[in-house]
Scaffold this active site. Sequence first.
Site, PDB file in Angstrom:
ATOM      1  N   LEU A  81      38.340  37.071  44.920  1.00  0.00           N
ATOM      2  CA  LEU A  81      37.940  38.242  44.113  1.00  0.00           C
ATOM      3  C   LEU A  81      38.825  38.607  42.865  1.00  0.00           C
ATOM      4  O   LEU A  81      38.904  39.835  42.633  1.00  0.00           O
ATOM      5  CB  LEU A  81      37.732  39.447  45.096  1.00  0.00           C
ATOM      6  CG  LEU A  81      36.677  39.002  46.272  1.00  0.00           C
ATOM      7  CD1 LEU A  81      36.683  40.458  47.196  1.00  0.00           C
ATOM      8  CD2 LEU A  81      35.285  38.869  45.850  1.00  0.00           C
ATOM      9  N   CYS A  82      39.845  38.013  42.842  1.00  0.00           N
ATOM     10  CA  CYS A  82      40.766  38.075  41.660  1.00  0.00           C
ATOM     11  C   CYS A  82      39.978  37.719  40.344  1.00  0.00           C
ATOM     12  O   CYS A  82      39.271  36.836  40.334  1.00  0.00           O
ATOM     13  CB  CYS A  82      41.963  37.243  41.658  1.00  0.00           C
ATOM     14  SG  CYS A  82      43.341  37.944  42.665  1.00  0.00           S
ATOM     15  N   HIS A  83      40.397  38.555  39.376  1.00  0.00           N
ATOM     16  CA  HIS A  83      39.850  38.390  38.129  1.00  0.00           C
ATOM     17  C   HIS A  83      40.666  37.262  37.340  1.00  0.00           C
ATOM     18  O   HIS A  83      41.779  37.186  37.391  1.00  0.00           O
ATOM     19  CB  HIS A  83      39.966  39.719  37.071  1.00  0.00           C
ATOM     20  CG  HIS A  83      38.938  40.791  37.668  1.00  0.00           C
ATOM     21  ND1 HIS A  83      39.189  41.802  38.633  1.00  0.00           N
ATOM     22  CD2 HIS A  83      37.680  41.038  37.201  1.00  0.00           C
ATOM     23  CE1 HIS A  83      38.414  42.535  38.717  1.00  0.00           C
ATOM     24  NE2 HIS A  83      37.305  42.168  37.955  1.00  0.00           N
ATOM     25  N   MET A 111      49.146  39.832  41.056  1.00  0.00           N
ATOM     26  CA  MET A 111      48.532  38.593  42.068  1.00  0.00           C
ATOM     27  C   MET A 111      49.084  37.381  41.389  1.00  0.00           C
ATOM     28  O   MET A 111      49.562  36.416  42.131  1.00  0.00           O
ATOM     29  CB  MET A 111      47.121  38.475  42.356  1.00  0.00           C
ATOM     30  CG  MET A 111      46.545  39.738  43.119  1.00  0.00           C
ATOM     31  SD  MET A 111      47.489  40.041  44.779  1.00  0.00           S
ATOM     32  CE  MET A 111      47.043  38.318  45.641  1.00  0.00           C
ATOM     33  N   GLU A 112      49.308  37.280  40.189  1.00  0.00           N
ATOM     34  CA  GLU A 112      49.595  36.247  39.386  1.00  0.00           C
ATOM     35  C   GLU A 112      51.207  35.953  39.582  1.00  0.00           C
ATOM     36  O   GLU A 112      51.547  34.893  39.796  1.00  0.00           O
ATOM     37  CB  GLU A 112      49.170  36.262  37.967  1.00  0.00           C
ATOM     38  CG  GLU A 112      48.008  36.039  37.607  1.00  0.00           C
ATOM     39  CD  GLU A 112      46.991  36.927  37.845  1.00  0.00           C
ATOM     40  OE1 GLU A 112      45.712  36.829  37.818  1.00  0.00           O
ATOM     41  OE2 GLU A 112      47.269  38.283  38.236  1.00  0.00           O
ATOM     42  N   ASP A 167      58.304  22.450  51.031  1.00  0.00           N
ATOM     43  CA  ASP A 167      57.608  20.956  51.007  1.00  0.00           C
ATOM     44  C   ASP A 167      59.031  20.022  50.783  1.00  0.00           C
ATOM     45  O   ASP A 167      58.965  18.726  51.343  1.00  0.00           O
ATOM     46  CB  ASP A 167      56.756  20.875  50.178  1.00  0.00           C
ATOM     47  CG  ASP A 167      55.979  19.547  50.414  1.00  0.00           C
ATOM     48  OD1 ASP A 167      55.700  19.160  51.281  1.00  0.00           O
ATOM     49  OD2 ASP A 167      56.155  18.719  49.267  1.00  0.00           O
TER      50      ASP A 167
END
Length: 140
Positions: free
Chosen positions: A61-63, A97-98, A112
């Site tokens: 749902l992120c644009h 969000m980015e 990692d």
Amino acid sequence: MVDVGEKAVTERRARARATVRMSAETAAAVARGDAPKGDVVATARIAGIQAAKRTAELIPLCHPLALSFVDVKIAIGEDRVEIEAEARTSAQTGVEMEAMTACAVAALTVYDMVKGLERGIEVGPVALLEKTGGSEDWRR
């Protein structure tokens, strides 16, 4: 997805931070650049930038956004790696969000790359520091 069609296109900017806690010995290996998988800082930085560019593929749902700028800065402390990311765009929705995705993926990349030295590494928190543009500015 949320309909942002009626929103104005504005300059948007967001900054986020993540912390990766580890032993002093592991942090020293990161600082020396001799971790088992190679240069942790350079690899994590590129991973974070790539992740920011692919956020809409990773988070439902992120644009999808055309980013005008992404940067990931990494600092090594005595017992931690601090990651800060900034993302910018001109769009109808923000880039929080980015920026947070860049931090999260960079932090997981650090894990990692040094898990062969230490398994007890802690990733987090990942936090939004600030966002500007759109309906309101916000700062932690």
